[in-house]
Write a protein that holds these residues in place. Structure first.
Motif, short mmCIF file in Angstrom:
data_model
loop_
_atom_site.label_atom_id
_atom_site.label_comp_id
_atom_site.label_asym_id
_atom_site.label_seq_id
_atom_site.Cartn_x
_atom_site.Cartn_y
_atom_site.Cartn_z
N VAL A 56 -11.63 2.42 0.68
CA VAL A 56 -11.06 3.79 1.22
C VAL A 56 -9.74 4.04 1.25
O VAL A 56 -8.85 3.43 0.82
N ASN A 57 -9.27 5.53 1.35
CA ASN A 57 -8.03 5.83 1.45
C ASN A 57 -7.42 5.65 2.71
O ASN A 57 -7.86 6.44 3.66
N SER A 58 -6.48 4.79 2.91
CA SER A 58 -6.14 4.57 4.20
C SER A 58 -5.24 5.72 4.75
O SER A 58 -4.94 5.62 5.81
N THR A 96 0.81 -1.19 -0.06
CA THR A 96 -0.05 0.10 -0.05
C THR A 96 0.69 1.14 0.11
O THR A 96 1.79 1.54 0.82
N LYS A 97 0.79 1.94 -0.80
CA LYS A 97 1.80 3.29 -1.17
C LYS A 97 1.09 4.54 -0.62
O LYS A 97 -0.21 4.69 -0.88
N GLU A 98 2.07 5.54 -0.30
CA GLU A 98 1.42 6.66 -0.16
C GLU A 98 1.63 7.61 -1.45
O GLU A 98 2.85 7.79 -1.65
N GLY A 99 0.91 8.27 -2.09
CA GLY A 99 0.93 9.14 -3.24
C GLY A 99 0.82 10.69 -2.73
O GLY A 99 1.44 11.57 -3.35
N CYS A 100 -0.14 11.01 -1.57
CA CYS A 100 -0.40 12.22 -1.22
C CYS A 100 -0.49 12.61 0.07
O CYS A 100 -0.45 13.50 0.55
N GLY A 101 -1.11 11.80 0.78
CA GLY A 101 -1.45 12.08 2.10
C GLY A 101 -2.84 12.96 2.31
O GLY A 101 -3.15 13.38 3.38
N GLU A 102 -3.41 12.99 1.12
CA GLU A 102 -4.59 14.10 1.23
C GLU A 102 -5.75 13.41 0.97
O GLU A 102 -6.83 14.31 0.58
N GLY A 103 -5.76 12.25 0.46
CA GLY A 103 -6.93 11.49 0.01
C GLY A 103 -7.33 11.60 -1.26
O GLY A 103 -8.26 11.37 -1.96
N GLU A 104 -6.31 12.38 -2.23
CA GLU A 104 -6.81 12.80 -3.67
C GLU A 104 -6.29 11.70 -4.47
O GLU A 104 -6.91 11.48 -5.35
N CYS A 105 -5.34 10.82 -4.16
CA CYS A 105 -4.79 10.14 -5.31
C CYS A 105 -5.34 8.72 -5.20
O CYS A 105 -5.08 8.00 -6.50
N GLY A 106 -5.42 8.07 -4.26
CA GLY A 106 -6.15 6.90 -4.26
C GLY A 106 -4.81 5.84 -4.40
O GLY A 106 -5.33 4.53 -4.31
N ALA A 107 -3.58 6.17 -4.08
CA ALA A 107 -2.69 4.98 -3.98
C ALA A 107 -2.68 4.16 -2.97
O ALA A 107 -2.17 3.08 -2.90
N CYS A 108 -3.14 4.75 -1.84
CA CYS A 108 -3.41 4.00 -0.41
C CYS A 108 -4.66 3.31 -0.34
O CYS A 108 -4.73 2.87 0.74
N THR A 109 -5.42 3.10 -1.23
CA THR A 109 -6.76 2.59 -1.20
C THR A 109 -6.59 0.96 -0.72
O THR A 109 -5.69 0.32 -1.28
S1 FES Z 1 -1.97 8.72 -0.42
FE1 FES Z 1 -3.04 9.56 -1.84
S2 FES Z 1 -5.13 9.16 -1.31
FE2 FES Z 1 -3.96 8.54 0.42
#
Ligand code: FES
Ligand SMILES: Cc1cc2nc3c(=O)[nH]c(=O)nc-3n(C[C@H](O)[C@H](O)[C@H](O)COP(=O)(O)OP(=O)(O)OC[C@H]3O[C@@H](n4cnc5c(N)ncnc54)[C@H](O)[C@@H]3O)c2cc1C
Ligand code: FES
Lengths: 733, 154, 279
Positions: free
Chosen positions: B59-61, B38-51
């Motif tokens: 959900v965005n974790s 599970t990756k972190e792309g933004c930490g803002e809930g925008e990118c969905g990489a952490c789904t």
């Molecule tokens: S890290 Fe981008 S939505 Fe969670």
């Protein structure tokens, strides 16, 4: 043939470990204290007394053992500012702590006090004396390309058409942010992380630490995207991590979070391009005068070479005997602009391709027809005098593109639609363009890239290059080239992950050069291996090759069967760096892109409803990867054209969150239809040419030309956000 | 109290770890349970990489405190079947791989809830997973291929 | 940092009464936890509502109202056939909030309580004449949503109150429409949004991102209620100007917001008027 991506399963399952996925025992977290203003002199650094600083590692410029610079083309950019700062967010101090939240607390608790000086943000303004910060005129690089005698043609010309075109910056938004881990291993400083060019980092480290290359080892982790953004900038992060690790005597990891990454790292150069074109009444171009200005930001970094590529693509794929291209990259107090997929060409190609439509409109000609009358033919020469000899018929290429996109029918239908619809307007636009593959001019000769091909005892082959896979499929393509050359299963080819202690310097992974230049060396290396193993019955391939390899090792136990191949300038390729004359690139890729758009005059939103990307890129090595490159590049280009606006405040990105910097989502795109024309090229392996950057050149002009068609307008600037379009139309119904 | 014991039903297994109270579910998965897929792309809930799938929903974790997931079922990319991965690889679903695990999770959820596509197109449905590499065509055809497969089986 | 975990709604209300000023209710977290690592967690106290999810998330249809519960998410609405059929604007708005990950975590109550002028759930609820049910250990009050906000991020909710329900009256509507303009198709905060309804109580025109709170455009509503014609974009703009005060920010400009809102409403209302005239 399409080999499935060799690293695909690891990427899909999340097994591929990016730098932040690595756990290093005893690792500290590093962070950066930055300048709060765009220009000034550092007075004092205040450490809050509320924090216990004893367990922090703190590094400033005095801790740099060698030269305080991020070595690249010039040495003007300090690794850590010592007295002066030239841009907002410029690194001043480094911190490390074993706890991430304590590090964050530390970062919040330091204030850099600066005696501010007036900053320069407008690259078009003539700098006053007070604003001079580089040489006598703030110009990083000046380039002139001359052909024929444009002045005399203009003097006599009956029709001269002018236009000024502007493009905005663009943030890479690779989904994996910048990151490095550094640690000491005996006498060696080991740096691993997210990078496109391990050997750039090695060079930068040797200079900043004033130590021989052997004292460093740079290892590339799988890359979560690069697009040029991890070409030069990672050297900064690497030097910082290494400085902290050395001072701490422990491993240090620096991972930028998204906001920091967007605010401080390099972006695409903003541009202003002016065209003056003399044409005759039939629309034949008689002379071109092109004046290019790139905002370089606060330090030189790669601006000279970005400008170079920009100037070399400025005339577009058109025949013209009298040309003067003048280009300048100049300083402003913005964070340095840098490499970004396309490398200056998308900016100048937007200008010429928009300008062609402007000329067509002025003459009352169909824009496709105007292009057909001027497109380069085989044997014509470019502005540098280079002869076109890629074998492509551009007129046919454009015609096929127009047919694939259904241009003539759409044009009729849209005219009727636009007359009757209350607020929707439809249009179609095109762009024809080329992109030089590989390094500019004598770049490849200077680089003298080297690759190794090893024949292993178990019959497999190992490839050693410095080429990084940032998603574009380097590992897959190189394995495939070797596999095809040797007629063996490409899955049996091992592609070694770049590590400067293991692989030779085959140059940076940039400029669409990997498949073409490095792939060619791999192909040659494999052939050489076959020659070595030839026992008289001809170079072995397939099963025979593997048998011969195993036999060789049985007969010569312990032999390192390694072939080294270095780049040789192709005979007859000449380039004069001073006059900018000669063969700028070994070969070019060619394309015609067409866009259909629908503009909503209620909201001024533009939707691209169909996109056709037709290109001639030599032989397509891997259909799935090639299509993916084109589609991804077009999506990125569409973002740059319509959605992505870098809003500057004090010279730096204000909207540095993904929430406020809008890259396209799946819902913003329609299918991107990709077509290839394949004319095998002698330059690359198996006839391939460069592909990676080409797709970024087309979307901006094709889409804006379509919008202009839909609205009968003449827009000369991107990004074309709805707000900009509304103001442009002046509230016109 | 700066730490607490977090128990999850993680990819079908009950697991417990002592973790910092401030951790997001994303941090707990990556740094405490060692599942860095599970990756972190933004930490803002925008990118969905952490789904991830939390109690069966995507959900965005990065927007969930680990504490909120206490006792819940969590599925991450690590539990994806090889067959699914192989299908996605053939179409060019992944390039750099940073957005990919999130895409895989959203796609897996869709395969279990295909009726969702009665309300919206696949393109619309996937708009919470940003990808900078593929232009999405490769991603969408990969998912279509999974959906076809599901349909064939049911 | 503190996170309190209630065992039920009464416990939650009791905790809130005890620690009111230092506790923030945490529902889906899609507002509160954005860029969490940047927040100074030492200063935060959460009342984690997730344990109440099992009991307080399903929407239900009563005789005279649809009741969205404290933790009803956007996806709960999207997934409910009876809700989305009877309240198409709730579906339309839900589909426009973020994308599936946000829709399955974010709650309607959180959208209201967060108080952002750009909230997309609020205009449709307000256009449907929804009421907010606030409860504390002191008792329960119902507030019409269009009287809930007092100013930018200000509301009538006291710190010890939770939004426990949102009640949407079941009325026959003659027209209903929602349109959101964001910077991209999905996963974008509104540059502006508008919801329009007409039922037996009259017209409601509710807009977001053009004032310190989501607001009703009363002047335009009155004009429509009195049978006024829609003649030009300029006329709509003039009527809107009594109720909206758009600003420039990082997402758009005041000129854009004002102009586009006027145009959207002009084209929609013209069409709706025509339909009425013809039908
Ligand atoms: S890290 Fe981008 S939505 Fe969670
Ligand atoms: C990527 C992304 C995209 C988004 N897109 C949109 C969008 O398109 N449109 C939109 O409107 N919003 C959007 N949002 C914002 C957010 O998702 C919504 O506002 C959502 O409804 C918030 O609900 P939540 O349950 O997650 O709230 P939380 O974050 O848990 O809480 C939000 C606020 O409400 C309070 N609160 C929550 N529940 C209650 C209650 N029952 N009683 C009292 N107070 C309560 C909390 O204390 C907090 O102040 C987006 C957010 C993200 C991260
Ligand atoms: S594959 Fe790189 S971001 Fe999607």
């Amino acid at each position: 043939m399409s080999l499935d991506r060799v690293d695909g399963l690891d990427k899909l399952s999340g097994k591929s470990a990016f730098v932040d996925d690595l756990t290093v025992p005893g690792c500290l977290f590093g962070g950066t204290i930055r300048s709060p203003v765009a220009r000034g002199r550092i007075r004092k650094i205040h450490f809050s007394t509320a924090v216990d600083w004893s367990d922090f590692v703190i590094v400033d410029h005095r801790d740099i053992p060698g030269s305080n610079e991020v070595a690249l083309i010039e040495s003007d950019q300090p690794a850590l500012a010592s007295t002066n700062v030239r841009h907002l967010h410029e690194p001043v101090l480094l911190l490390a702590h074993s706890k991430l939240h304590r590090l964050r607390e530390g970062l919040r608790s330091i204030r850099v006090e600066i005696e501010a000086a007036p900053p320069l943000f407008d690259v078009e303004a003539q700098p006053t004396k007070e604003m001079l910060q580089h040489g006598s005129d703030n110009v990083f690089k000046r380039i002139d390309i001359r052909k024929g005698d444009p002045a005399s043609v203009f003097a006599k010309a009956s029709r001269v058409i002018e236009g000024t075109y502007r493009t905005g910056s663009q943030e890479h938004v690779y989904l994996e942010t910048q990151g490095m881990i550094a640690h000491q291993e005996g006498e060696t400083l080991v740096v691993r992380g997210s990078m496109q060019c391990p050997y750039y980092i090695l060079d930068a480290l040797t200079i900043a630490f004033d130590r021989p290359k052997e004292r460093f080892r740079v290892i590339q982790c799988p890359l979560g995207g690069g697009f040029g953004g991890k070409e030069e900038y990672p050297s900064v992060v690497a030097i910082h991590a290494a400085l902290l690790a050395e001072k701490a005597g422990r491993p240090v990891k620096i991972i930028y979070d998204r906001q920091e990454d967007m605010a401080v790292t390099t972006k695409r150069h903003p541009s202003r391009v002016r065209h003056r074109t003399a044409v005759d009444d039939d629309g034949i171009i008689l002379a071109m005068e092109i004046d290019i200005l790139f905002d370089g930001g606060a330090y030189v970094t790669l601006s000279p070479v970005v400008l170079s590529r920009g100037t070399l693509h400025a005339t577009g794929p058109y025949r013209c005997d009298h040309v003067h291209v003048h280009g300048e990259a100049k300083l402003t107090n913005s964070p340095p602009y840098g490499a970004f997929r396309g490398f200056g060409a998308p900016q100048t190609l937007f200008a010429i391709e928009r300008h062609m439509d402007v000329i067509a409109r002025d003459l009352g000609l169909d824009p496709g027809e105007l292009r057909r009358r001027n497109l380069l033919c085989q044997g014509d020469t470019l502005a540098t005098g280079q002869k076109v000899q890629d074998g492509v018929d551009l007129t046919a290429l454009l015609a096929r593109g127009e047919e694939l996109a259904g241009v003539s029918l759409a044009t009729q239908e849209y005219a009727a639609f636009n007359r009757s619809h209350p607020y929707l307007r439809r249009g179609v636009g095109r762009a024809t363009f080329y992109h030089g593959a590989g390094f500019t001019g004598s770049g490849e000769t200077h680089l003298a890239s080297e690759v190794w091909v090893e024949g292993l005892a178990d019959g497999r082959v190992r490839l050693l290059t410095a080429q990084t896979d940032m998603g574009q499929g380097t590992m897959t393509i190189l394995a495939q080239i070797a596999g095809e050359t040797l007629s063996v299963d490409p899955r049996s080819i091992e592609v070694v992950t770049p590590d400067t202690s293991l692989v030779p310097n085959s140059g940076p992974t940039v400029a669409s050069r990997t498949a073409m230049v490095v792939g060619k060396l791999i192909e040659d290396g494999c052939r050489e291996l076959q020659r070595i193993l030839d026992s008289g019955s001809g170079p072995p391939s397939g099963k025979d090759f593997q048998n011969a390899l195993e036999l060789h090792h049985r007969e010569n136990p312990g032999d390192l069967l390694r072939v080294s191949r270095s780049y040789q300038t192709p005979p007859g390729q000449n380039w004069d760096e001073v006059s900018y004359q000669g063969d700028a690139y070994a070969c070019y890729s060619w394309a015609a892109h067409l866009a259909h758009v629908e503009v909503d005059l209620r909201t001024f939103q533009v939707r691209v409803t169909d996109y056709v990307a037709l290109q001639e890129v030599g032989r397509v090595l891997n259909e799935v990867l090639a299509r993916g490159q084109i589609q991804g590049g077009v999506a990125q280009g569409l973002g740059w054209t319509l959605l992505e606006e870098v809003i500057l405040e004090n010279g730096a990105m204000k909207n540095h969150q993904m929430m406020n910097y809008i890259i396209p989502g799946s819902g913003d795109l329609s299918p991107i239809r990709v077509f290839f024309e394949e004319i095998p090229s002698p330059s690359g392996p198996g006839g391939a040419k460069g592909i990676g950057e080409l797709p970024l050149d087309g979307p901006a002009p094709a889409i804006i030309n379509a919008v202009c068609h839909a609205l009968s307008a003449s827009i000369r600037e991107i990004p074309l956000t709805p707000e900009v379009l509304m103001e442009f139309l002046g509230g016109k119904e | 109290m700066s730490h607490f014991d977090l128990t999850l039903e993680l990819n079908g297994k009950k697991v417990t770890r002592k973790i910092p109270l401030r951790s997001r579910l994303l941090d707990a998965l990556r740094y405490d349970f060692g599942l860095t897929g599970t990756k972190e792309g933004c930490g803002e809930g925008e990118c969905g990489a952490c789904t991830v799938l939390l109690s069966g929903r995507p959900v965005n974790s990065c927007l969930v405190l680990a504490r909120q997931a206490e006792g819940c079922k969590v599925e991450t990319v690590e539990s994806t079947s090889t067959e699914t991965l192989r299908r996605l690889n053939a179409t060019g679903t992944s390039q750099c791989g940073a957005c990919t695990p999130g895409i895989v999770m959203t796609a897996r959820w869709l395969c279990d809830n295909p009726q969702t596509l009665d309300l919206m197109s696949l393109r619309e449905f996937m708009s919470g997973n940003l990808c900078r590499c593929t232009g999405y065509d490769g991603v969408l055809s990969g998912i279509e291929c999974l959906l076809d497969q599901e349909e064939g089986e049911s | 940092m503190r996170v309190l975990t209630p065992s039920g709604l009464d416990h939650a209300l009791a905790l809130l009464a005890e620690f009111e000023s230092s506790l923030t209710p945490l529902a889906g977290g899609t507002d509160l936890l954005v860029s969490w690592p940047h927040q100074n967690s030492d200063e935060v106290g959460f009342l984690d509502l997730s344990p109440l999810r099992a009991e307080h998330s399903a929407p239900r249809l009563e005789q005279d109202a649809l009741v969205l519960s404290m933790l009803t998410t956007y996806w709960d609405v999207i997934a409910s056939e009876e809700v989305r059929t009877e309240f198409p604007l709730l579906l339309a708005a839900a589909l426009k909030v973020g994308a599936v990950q946000i829709q399955s975590a974010g709650t309607w109550a959180g959208n209201i309580a967060n108080g952002s002028p750009a909230a997309d759930g609020v205009p449709v609820l307000m256009a449907y004449g929804a009421e907010v049910v606030l409860r504390s250990t002191r008792g329960e009050v119902r507030v019409p949503l269009d009287r809930y906000y007092l100013g930018y991020k200000q509301s009538v909710r006291a710190l010890d109150q939770l939004i426990v329900e949102i009640r949407v009256p079941r009325r026959k509507r003659e027209i209903e429409w929602f349109h959101k303009v964001g910077a991209r198709f999905a996963q974008a905060i509104s540059k502006l949004g508008v919801a329009v309804t007409r039922d037996e109580t009259g017209h409601r025109v509710v807009v977001n991102s053009v004032a310190p709170t989501v607001v009703r455009c009363r002047a335009l509503e009155d004009h429509l209620d009195q049978g006024g014609k829609i003649e030009s974009v300029e006329q709509v703009r003039a009527l809107l100007s009594f109720d909206i005060a758009p600003i420039d920010d990082i997402r758009s400009t005041s000129r854009y917001r004002e102009s586009v809102l006027s145009r959207l409403l002009y084209f929609y209302l013209r069409k709706a008027n025509l339909r009425k005239a013809n039908g």
